[in-house]
Motif scaffolding. Structure first.
Motif, PDB file in Angstrom:
ATOM      1  N   UNK A 193      38.385  43.147  42.246  1.00  7.53           N
ATOM      2  CA  UNK A 193      38.068  44.505  42.683  1.00  7.53           C
ATOM      3  C   UNK A 193      38.267  44.662  44.186  1.00  7.53           C
ATOM      4  N   UNK A 194      37.915  43.634  44.950  1.00  5.84           N
ATOM      5  CA  UNK A 194      38.105  43.687  46.402  1.00  5.84           C
ATOM      6  C   UNK A 194      39.572  43.772  46.774  1.00  5.84           C
ATOM      7  N   UNK A 195      40.406  43.001  46.083  1.00 10.49           N
ATOM      8  CA  UNK A 195      41.853  43.040  46.362  1.00 10.49           C
ATOM      9  C   UNK A 195      42.423  44.416  46.046  1.00 10.49           C
ATOM     10  N   UNK A 196      42.000  44.998  44.922  1.00  8.26           N
ATOM     11  CA  UNK A 196      42.481  46.338  44.553  1.00  8.26           C
ATOM     12  C   UNK A 196      42.022  47.362  45.576  1.00  8.26           C
ATOM     13  N   UNK A 197      40.783  47.237  46.025  1.00  8.45           N
ATOM     14  CA  UNK A 197      40.256  48.187  47.005  1.00  8.45           C
ATOM     15  C   UNK A 197      41.001  48.085  48.339  1.00  8.45           C
ATOM     16  N   UNK A 198      41.311  46.873  48.756  1.00  4.58           N
ATOM     17  CA  UNK A 198      42.081  46.701  49.997  1.00  4.58           C
ATOM     18  C   UNK A 198      43.478  47.292  49.843  1.00  4.58           C
ATOM     19  N   UNK A 199      44.095  47.048  48.695  1.00  8.02           N
ATOM     20  CA  UNK A 199      45.428  47.615  48.448  1.00  8.02           C
ATOM     21  C   UNK A 199      45.428  49.129  48.449  1.00  8.02           C
ATOM     22  N   UNK A 200      44.414  49.731  47.829  1.00  9.66           N
ATOM     23  CA  UNK A 200      44.343  51.201  47.825  1.00  9.66           C
ATOM     24  C   UNK A 200      44.065  51.746  49.218  1.00  9.66           C
ATOM     25  N   UNK A 201      43.260  51.008  50.005  1.00  8.16           N
ATOM     26  CA  UNK A 201      42.969  51.493  51.356  1.00  8.16           C
ATOM     27  C   UNK A 201      44.203  51.408  52.253  1.00  8.16           C
ATOM     28  N   UNK A 202      45.045  50.404  52.055  1.00  7.51           N
ATOM     29  CA  UNK A 202      46.283  50.311  52.841  1.00  7.51           C
ATOM     30  C   UNK A 202      47.238  51.444  52.483  1.00  7.51           C
ATOM     31  N   UNK A 203      47.201  51.835  51.210  1.00  7.31           N
ATOM     32  CA  UNK A 203      48.082  52.918  50.784  1.00  7.31           C
ATOM     33  C   UNK A 203      47.613  54.264  51.327  1.00  7.31           C
ATOM     34  N   UNK A 204      46.280  54.472  51.353  1.00  5.68           N
ATOM     35  CA  UNK A 204      45.763  55.780  51.774  1.00  5.68           C
ATOM     36  C   UNK A 204      45.349  55.815  53.241  1.00  5.68           C
ATOM     37  N   UNK A 205      45.489  54.716  53.958  1.00  4.40           N
ATOM     38  CA  UNK A 205      45.141  54.616  55.381  1.00  4.40           C
ATOM     39  C   UNK A 205      43.684  54.998  55.627  1.00  4.40           C
ATOM     40  N   UNK A 215      34.949  39.228  50.442  1.00  2.00           N
ATOM     41  CA  UNK A 215      34.155  38.116  50.976  1.00  2.00           C
ATOM     42  C   UNK A 215      32.981  37.793  50.051  1.00  2.00           C
ATOM     43  N   UNK A 216      32.326  38.822  49.538  1.00  2.00           N
ATOM     44  CA  UNK A 216      31.230  38.594  48.597  1.00  2.00           C
ATOM     45  C   UNK A 216      31.710  37.923  47.323  1.00  2.00           C
ATOM     46  N   UNK A 217      32.876  38.313  46.838  1.00  2.00           N
ATOM     47  CA  UNK A 217      33.437  37.681  45.643  1.00  2.00           C
ATOM     48  C   UNK A 217      33.747  36.216  45.865  1.00  2.00           C
ATOM     49  N   UNK A 218      34.266  35.870  47.049  1.00  2.00           N
ATOM     50  CA  UNK A 218      34.554  34.460  47.361  1.00  2.00           C
ATOM     51  C   UNK A 218      33.254  33.657  47.391  1.00  2.00           C
ATOM     52  N   UNK A 219      32.219  34.223  48.024  1.00  2.00           N
ATOM     53  CA  UNK A 219      30.941  33.504  48.112  1.00  2.00           C
ATOM     54  C   UNK A 219      30.330  33.323  46.726  1.00  2.00           C
ATOM     55  N   UNK A 220      30.368  34.369  45.899  1.00  2.00           N
ATOM     56  CA  UNK A 220      29.792  34.266  44.561  1.00  2.00           C
ATOM     57  C   UNK A 220      30.608  33.315  43.692  1.00  2.00           C
ATOM     58  N   UNK A 221      31.937  33.355  43.828  1.00  2.00           N
ATOM     59  CA  UNK A 221      32.785  32.476  43.014  1.00  2.00           C
ATOM     60  C   UNK A 221      32.509  31.008  43.312  1.00  2.00           C
ATOM     61  N   UNK A 222      32.320  30.677  44.564  1.00  2.00           N
ATOM     62  CA  UNK A 222      32.115  29.278  44.939  1.00  2.00           C
ATOM     63  C   UNK A 222      30.644  28.979  45.238  1.00  2.00           C
ATOM     64  N   UNK A 223      29.730  29.682  44.568  1.00  2.00           N
ATOM     65  CA  UNK A 223      28.293  29.503  44.815  1.00  2.00           C
ATOM     66  C   UNK A 223      27.832  28.093  44.458  1.00  2.00           C
ATOM     67  N   UNK A 224      28.326  27.539  43.362  1.00  2.00           N
ATOM     68  CA  UNK A 224      27.895  26.192  42.950  1.00  2.00           C
ATOM     69  C   UNK A 224      28.334  25.152  43.976  1.00  2.00           C
ATOM     70  N   UNK A 274      32.402  33.938  36.857  1.00  2.00           N
ATOM     71  CA  UNK A 274      33.158  35.039  36.254  1.00  2.00           C
ATOM     72  C   UNK A 274      32.883  36.355  36.986  1.00  2.00           C
ATOM     73  N   UNK A 275      31.622  36.595  37.333  1.00  2.00           N
ATOM     74  CA  UNK A 275      31.284  37.809  38.095  1.00  2.00           C
ATOM     75  C   UNK A 275      31.963  37.780  39.461  1.00  2.00           C
ATOM     76  N   UNK A 276      31.978  36.605  40.103  1.00  2.00           N
ATOM     77  CA  UNK A 276      32.635  36.475  41.407  1.00  2.00           C
ATOM     78  C   UNK A 276      34.125  36.752  41.322  1.00  2.00           C
ATOM     79  N   UNK A 277      34.770  36.288  40.262  1.00  2.00           N
ATOM     80  CA  UNK A 277      36.206  36.547  40.105  1.00  2.00           C
ATOM     81  C   UNK A 277      36.481  38.029  39.879  1.00  2.00           C
ATOM     82  N   UNK A 278      35.579  38.686  39.157  1.00  2.00           N
ATOM     83  CA  UNK A 278      35.742  40.132  38.963  1.00  2.00           C
ATOM     84  C   UNK A 278      35.617  40.853  40.300  1.00  2.00           C
ATOM     85  N   UNK A 279      34.636  40.447  41.107  1.00  2.00           N
ATOM     86  CA  UNK A 279      34.492  41.051  42.430  1.00  2.00           C
ATOM     87  C   UNK A 279      35.694  40.767  43.321  1.00  2.00           C
ATOM     88  N   UNK A 280      36.242  39.551  43.221  1.00  2.00           N
ATOM     89  CA  UNK A 280      37.458  39.245  43.993  1.00  2.00           C
ATOM     90  C   UNK A 280      38.597  40.183  43.625  1.00  2.00           C
TER      91      UNK A 280
END
Length: 112
Positions: free
Chosen positions: A70-82, A95-104, A62-68
């Motif tokens: 948040x990462x997508x939102x951050x990438x989207x905002x960075x593309x908008x603001x250059x 990348x950290x969210x993907x690793x945490x999500x699939x840790x098991x 669940x924590x990994x999915x939240x990070x995923x």
């Protein structure tokens, strides 16, 4: 508007029925607090450990999915603001969210 202090407040007296109800309520609360329940253990202790492991890895997922997200939102905002630094942080969070999500699954692959 005049403030009422403790000395000036009119208290309604508790009736006999109210006292009896309050006493019954307090007795029930004390009985619930003092009662002891028997815990029946499972025959297989490994099953208990596996259930706890599944629960903990579920929380980690669940924590990994939240990070995923948040990462997508951050990438989207960075593309908008250059903003390249925000974009790099977004990809690192993703990348950290993907690793945490699939840790098991990763640990299962490592240990065999």
């Amino acid at each position: 508007m005049k403030r009422l202090y403790k000395k000036e407040m009119n208290k309604r007296p508790m009736t006999k029925k109210g006292k009896r109800g309050f006493t019954l309520y307090m007795v029930l609360v004390l009985m619930m607090c003092c009662s002891v329940t028997t815990a029946f253990a499972s025959n297989d202790p490994i099953a208990v450990v596996n259930n706890l492991s599944d629960f903990i890895f579920g929380l980690i997922r669940a924590v990994g999915l939240i990070l995923l997200g948040f990462g997508v939102v951050q990438i989207g905002l960075s593309l908008k603001s250059h903003d390249p630094s925000q974009r790099a942080n977004g990809f690192l969070t993703l990348a950290g969210g993907v690793i945490i999500t699939f840790a098991k699954e990763i640990l299962t692959l490592i240990t065999g």
